[in-house]
Design a protein around this motif. Structure first.
Motif, PDB file in Angstrom:
ATOM      1  N   GLY A 103      -6.240  -4.383  -0.988  1.00 21.65           N
ATOM      2  CA  GLY A 103      -6.930  -5.444  -1.591  1.00 21.65           C
ATOM      3  C   GLY A 103      -8.202  -5.107  -2.481  1.00 21.65           C
ATOM      4  N   ASP A 104      -9.007  -4.068  -1.654  1.00 18.30           N
ATOM      5  CA  ASP A 104     -10.257  -3.789  -2.496  1.00 18.30           C
ATOM      6  C   ASP A 104     -10.191  -2.703  -3.340  1.00 18.30           C
ATOM      7  N   THR A 105      -8.878  -2.448  -3.798  1.00 18.65           N
ATOM      8  CA  THR A 105      -8.843  -1.273  -4.877  1.00 18.65           C
ATOM      9  C   THR A 105      -8.064  -1.819  -5.908  1.00 18.65           C
ATOM     10  N   VAL A 106      -8.067  -2.931  -6.354  1.00 21.28           N
ATOM     11  CA  VAL A 106      -7.359  -3.748  -7.497  1.00 21.28           C
ATOM     12  C   VAL A 106      -8.107  -4.157  -8.741  1.00 21.28           C
ATOM     13  N   ARG A 107      -9.446  -4.163  -8.419  1.00 22.81           N
ATOM     14  CA  ARG A 107     -10.340  -4.691  -9.383  1.00 22.81           C
ATOM     15  C   ARG A 107     -10.169  -3.730 -10.802  1.00 22.81           C
ATOM     16  N   PRO A 119      -2.593 -11.997 -18.650  1.00 25.26           N
ATOM     17  CA  PRO A 119      -3.248 -12.853 -17.538  1.00 25.26           C
ATOM     18  C   PRO A 119      -2.359 -12.201 -16.302  1.00 25.26           C
ATOM     19  N   VAL A 120      -3.241 -12.255 -15.059  1.00 25.59           N
ATOM     20  CA  VAL A 120      -2.653 -11.616 -13.953  1.00 25.59           C
ATOM     21  C   VAL A 120      -2.510 -13.020 -12.865  1.00 25.59           C
ATOM     22  N   THR A 121      -1.421 -13.104 -12.313  1.00 24.12           N
ATOM     23  CA  THR A 121      -1.152 -14.017 -11.154  1.00 24.12           C
ATOM     24  C   THR A 121      -0.964 -13.234  -9.904  1.00 24.12           C
ATOM     25  N   VAL A 122      -1.414 -13.379  -8.923  1.00 23.11           N
ATOM     26  CA  VAL A 122      -1.318 -12.766  -7.512  1.00 23.11           C
ATOM     27  C   VAL A 122      -0.431 -13.547  -6.642  1.00 23.11           C
ATOM     28  N   THR A 123       0.363 -12.770  -5.740  1.00 29.23           N
ATOM     29  CA  THR A 123       1.496 -13.165  -4.960  1.00 29.23           C
ATOM     30  C   THR A 123       1.034 -12.808  -3.573  1.00 29.23           C
ATOM     31  N   ASN A 124       1.565 -13.507  -2.712  1.00 34.31           N
ATOM     32  CA  ASN A 124       1.640 -13.056  -1.341  1.00 34.31           C
ATOM     33  C   ASN A 124       0.412 -12.923  -0.450  1.00 34.31           C
ATOM     34  N   SER A 125      -0.593 -11.982  -1.132  1.00 35.34           N
ATOM     35  CA  SER A 125      -1.771 -11.504  -0.451  1.00 35.34           C
ATOM     36  C   SER A 125      -2.826 -11.576  -1.548  1.00 35.34           C
ATOM     37  N   ASP A 126      -3.791 -12.601  -1.220  1.00 33.38           N
ATOM     38  CA  ASP A 126      -4.513 -12.740  -2.419  1.00 33.38           C
ATOM     39  C   ASP A 126      -5.729 -11.725  -2.653  1.00 33.38           C
ATOM     40  N   VAL A 127      -6.187 -11.441  -3.843  1.00 29.88           N
ATOM     41  CA  VAL A 127      -7.413 -10.559  -3.760  1.00 29.88           C
ATOM     42  C   VAL A 127      -8.743 -11.115  -3.213  1.00 29.88           C
ATOM     43  N   ASN A 128      -9.475 -10.144  -3.125  1.00 30.76           N
ATOM     44  CA  ASN A 128     -10.864 -10.666  -2.461  1.00 30.76           C
ATOM     45  C   ASN A 128     -11.690 -11.496  -3.452  1.00 30.76           C
ATOM     46  N   GLY A 164     -10.405 -18.285  28.278  1.00 33.58           N
ATOM     47  CA  GLY A 164     -10.861 -17.268  27.532  1.00 33.58           C
ATOM     48  C   GLY A 164      -9.582 -16.569  26.858  1.00 33.58           C
ATOM     49  N   ILE A 165      -9.685 -16.054  25.752  1.00 30.41           N
ATOM     50  CA  ILE A 165      -8.701 -15.623  25.167  1.00 30.41           C
ATOM     51  C   ILE A 165      -9.037 -14.219  24.411  1.00 30.41           C
ATOM     52  N   LEU A 166      -8.074 -13.361  23.987  1.00 32.01           N
ATOM     53  CA  LEU A 166      -7.863 -12.062  23.334  1.00 32.01           C
ATOM     54  C   LEU A 166      -7.623 -12.554  21.849  1.00 32.01           C
ATOM     55  N   MET A 167      -7.979 -11.768  20.905  1.00 33.56           N
ATOM     56  CA  MET A 167      -7.415 -11.954  19.502  1.00 33.56           C
ATOM     57  C   MET A 167      -7.132 -10.585  18.941  1.00 33.56           C
ATOM     58  N   VAL A 168      -6.011 -10.436  18.325  1.00 33.45           N
ATOM     59  CA  VAL A 168      -5.426  -9.430  17.830  1.00 33.45           C
ATOM     60  C   VAL A 168      -5.244  -9.590  16.243  1.00 33.45           C
ATOM     61  N   ASN A 169      -6.348  -8.981  15.449  1.00 31.02           N
ATOM     62  CA  ASN A 169      -6.280  -9.062  14.077  1.00 31.02           C
ATOM     63  C   ASN A 169      -5.467  -8.196  13.511  1.00 31.02           C
ATOM     64  N   GLY A 170      -5.478  -8.310  12.032  1.00 33.70           N
ATOM     65  CA  GLY A 170      -4.516  -7.402  11.472  1.00 33.70           C
ATOM     66  C   GLY A 170      -5.227  -5.998  10.807  1.00 33.70           C
ATOM     67  N   LEU A 171      -4.826  -5.522   9.646  1.00 31.39           N
ATOM     68  CA  LEU A 171      -5.517  -4.326   9.264  1.00 31.39           C
ATOM     69  C   LEU A 171      -6.763  -4.576   8.905  1.00 31.39           C
ATOM     70  N   THR A 172      -7.753  -4.098   9.475  1.00 31.79           N
ATOM     71  CA  THR A 172      -9.311  -4.166   9.020  1.00 31.79           C
ATOM     72  C   THR A 172      -9.646  -4.369   7.187  1.00 31.79           C
ATOM     73  N   GLY A 173     -10.149  -5.051   6.835  1.00 25.95           N
ATOM     74  CA  GLY A 173     -10.484  -5.201   5.415  1.00 25.95           C
ATOM     75  C   GLY A 173      -9.453  -5.846   4.522  1.00 25.95           C
ATOM     76  N   ASN A 174      -8.105  -6.087   5.024  1.00 24.90           N
ATOM     77  CA  ASN A 174      -7.004  -6.557   4.552  1.00 24.90           C
ATOM     78  C   ASN A 174      -7.295  -8.093   4.159  1.00 24.90           C
ATOM     79  N   SER A 175      -6.963  -8.675   3.062  1.00 24.56           N
ATOM     80  CA  SER A 175      -7.460 -10.170   2.858  1.00 24.56           C
ATOM     81  C   SER A 175      -6.730 -10.797   3.635  1.00 24.56           C
ATOM     82  N   THR A 176      -5.344 -10.617   4.026  1.00 24.48           N
ATOM     83  CA  THR A 176      -4.520 -11.572   4.816  1.00 24.48           C
ATOM     84  C   THR A 176      -5.218 -11.524   6.220  1.00 24.48           C
ATOM     85  N   ALA A 177      -5.747 -10.394   6.795  1.00 18.10           N
ATOM     86  CA  ALA A 177      -6.088 -10.295   7.877  1.00 18.10           C
ATOM     87  C   ALA A 177      -7.449 -11.131   8.152  1.00 18.10           C
ATOM     88  N   THR A 178      -8.149 -10.927   7.015  1.00 21.80           N
ATOM     89  CA  THR A 178      -9.664 -11.572   6.956  1.00 21.80           C
ATOM     90  C   THR A 178      -9.513 -13.225   7.135  1.00 21.80           C
TER      91      THR A 178
END
Length: 326
Positions: A103-107, A119-128, A164-178
Motif C-alpha cells: 500500500g505505501d509504495t503505489v503513490r 483514471p485509477v480505480t482501486v480494488t480489494n485493498s484500498d490505498v492509504n 480479556g482477549i488477545l488480538m492477532v493483526n495482519g501485516l504491519t502497515g498493510n491498509s487492510t490490517a490497519t
C-alpha cells in the motif's frame, strides 16, 4: 467511514473456470470493438486461492460490459508492480484498476497515471488515506466494517462479563490490517468496554506466524487471563486455535472471532472452535471491480462500492448464501 452502496451477495455470480496467463482475454462482444480498454494491476492471480474465483468473475463481467481487459500479476512484489504500472501508463488505456501489492509504495504509480490523464480505480485493498485523492474510488471489502462486525460478535458473546482477549493483526502497515484493526478496536471501546485487549501482535496473514504470536502472548499475559481471541482473518485464527490446542486449552471454551468465512474458517465455525467470522466473497470482489470501473468511465457519480459484511456463526454457517469461495 466511507459511504457505501448496499449490494446483496445473494445469487453471487457463478462462472466457469477460465485459464489465465499474464494477460486476460479480450472482450467477446460479437466482433465489435471493445467499449473500453482497461489494465488491471493485480498482486495475485489464480496462483492464490482468492484469485481462483476473483479473476473468472472479473473477466466474465468485463466480457459482459464490452471491456478489453489486460491483467498483470506482480505476486506482491512492489517493484514488479511499479514496472507493470509504467507499461500500463505507456499503453494509454481508458482506465487502470489497481490492487496494491504494497500500500505505501503505489503513490508514484497513481501520480503517473494522473499526469497521463488515466483514471485509477482501486480494488480489494484500498490505498492509504493520503493517496485517496489520486484515485477515482474503491470497490471491495469494507475492511473497517469487517472489523466492526467481528467486534459486534465478540461483544454479543461477552455480554456483561469482564473478558480479556488477545488480538492477532495482519501485516504491519498493510491498509487492510490497519482498517480492520480500527473497526474492531473502535467498536469494542464504544460498545463493550468490558472487553479488554490484553495484548496484540501481527500474525502477518500466516497460520504459522499466528500460532507463534498467540503462544507468546499466552505466556506474557498468563493463559488463565485470556477469555477470547480476535484474529484479522481465518488463516491467522486457525493458527491461534492451534496455539490453544498445543496448551491443552479447548478453543470452544473461549470467545473467538475472525474475518473471511474461508474454506479454512467455515469448518471451524461449524465445529464450534470459532464462534464467528465475516463472509468475504472473492467473486463479488472481482465482478464489482469491473462494475465500478465502468461506472467511472461512464461519468456516473460514484461512491466507494463496498461489499456487505455478513456475519457467519453456527446458526448460518451452512447456508448456501455464505458458501466459502476460497
Amino acid at each position: 467511514m466511507r459511504s457505501s452502496r448496499a449490494l446483496t451477495l445473494v445469487g453471487a455470480l457463478a462462472v466457469a473456470t477460465l485459464a489465465f496467463t499474464g494477460c486476460g482475454a479480450g472482450s467477446d462482444s460479437g466482433g465489435d470493438e471493445a467499449s473500453y480498454q482497461i489494465y488491471a494491476l493485480l498482486p495475485q492471480g489464480t496462483d492464490q486461492p482468492y484469485g481462483t474465483s476473483y479473476l473468472p468473475a472479473m473477466q466474465a463481467k468485463a466480457d459482459e460490459l464490452g471491456i478489453e481487459l489486460t491483467i498483470t500479476n506482480s505476486k506482491y512484489d512492489a517493484d514488479q508492480q511499479a514496472s507493470e504500472c509504467e507499461v500500463a501508463v505507456a499503453a494509454q488505456p481508458d482506465l487502470i484498476v489497481l490492487w496494491p501489492a504494497v500500500g505505501d509504495t503505489v503513490r508514484p504509480c497513481l501520480a503517473a497515471a494522473q499526469a497521463a490523464g488515466i483514471p485509477v480505480t482501486v480494488t480489494n485493498s484500498d490505498v492509504n488515506p493520503e493517496d485517496k485523492d489520486l484515485t477515482a474510488g474503491f470497490s471491495g471489502p469494507d475492511t473497517y466494517g469487517q472489523g466492526v462486525a467481528s467486534a459486534e460478535i465478540m461483544c454479543e458473546l461477552a455480554g456483561d462479563e469482564e473478558v480479556g482477549i488477545l488480538m492477532v493483526n495482519g501485516l504491519t502497515g498493510n491498509s487492510t490490517a490497519t482498517t480492520r484493526r480500527g473497526g474492531f478496536v473502535d467498536t469494542i471501546e464504544e460498545s463493550c468496554p468490558n472487553v479488554t485487549i490484553l495484548a496484540e501482535q501481527p500474525g502477518n496473514w500466516s497460520k504459522d506466524d499466528s500460532q507463534i504470536a498467540v503462544s507468546e502472548m499466552l505466556t506474557s499475559v498468563g493463559a488463565a487471563n485470556v477469555k477470547g481471541i480476535y484474529a484479522a482473518d481465518d488463516t491467522m485464527v486457525a493458527g491461534a486455535i492451534d496455539a490453544l490446542k498445543a496448551r491443552d486449552i479447548d478453543p470452544a471454551s473461549l470467545f473467538i472471532t475472525s474475518i473471511g468465512n474461508t474454506k479454512l474458517g467455515n469448518p471451524l465455525v461449524i465445529s464450534g472452535e470459532l464462534d464467528g467470522t465475516i463472509f468475504q466473497s472473492s467473486s463479488w470482489d472481482g465482478e464489482n471491480s469491473m462494475v465500478f470501473a465502468e461506472q467511472v468511465l461512464a461519468g456516473d457519480a460514484v461512491d466507494d462500492l463496498l461489499m456487505p459484511s455478513i456475519k457467519v456463526t453456527a446458526e448460518n454457517a451452512s447456508d448456501p448464501d455464505v458458501t466459502p469461495e476460497w
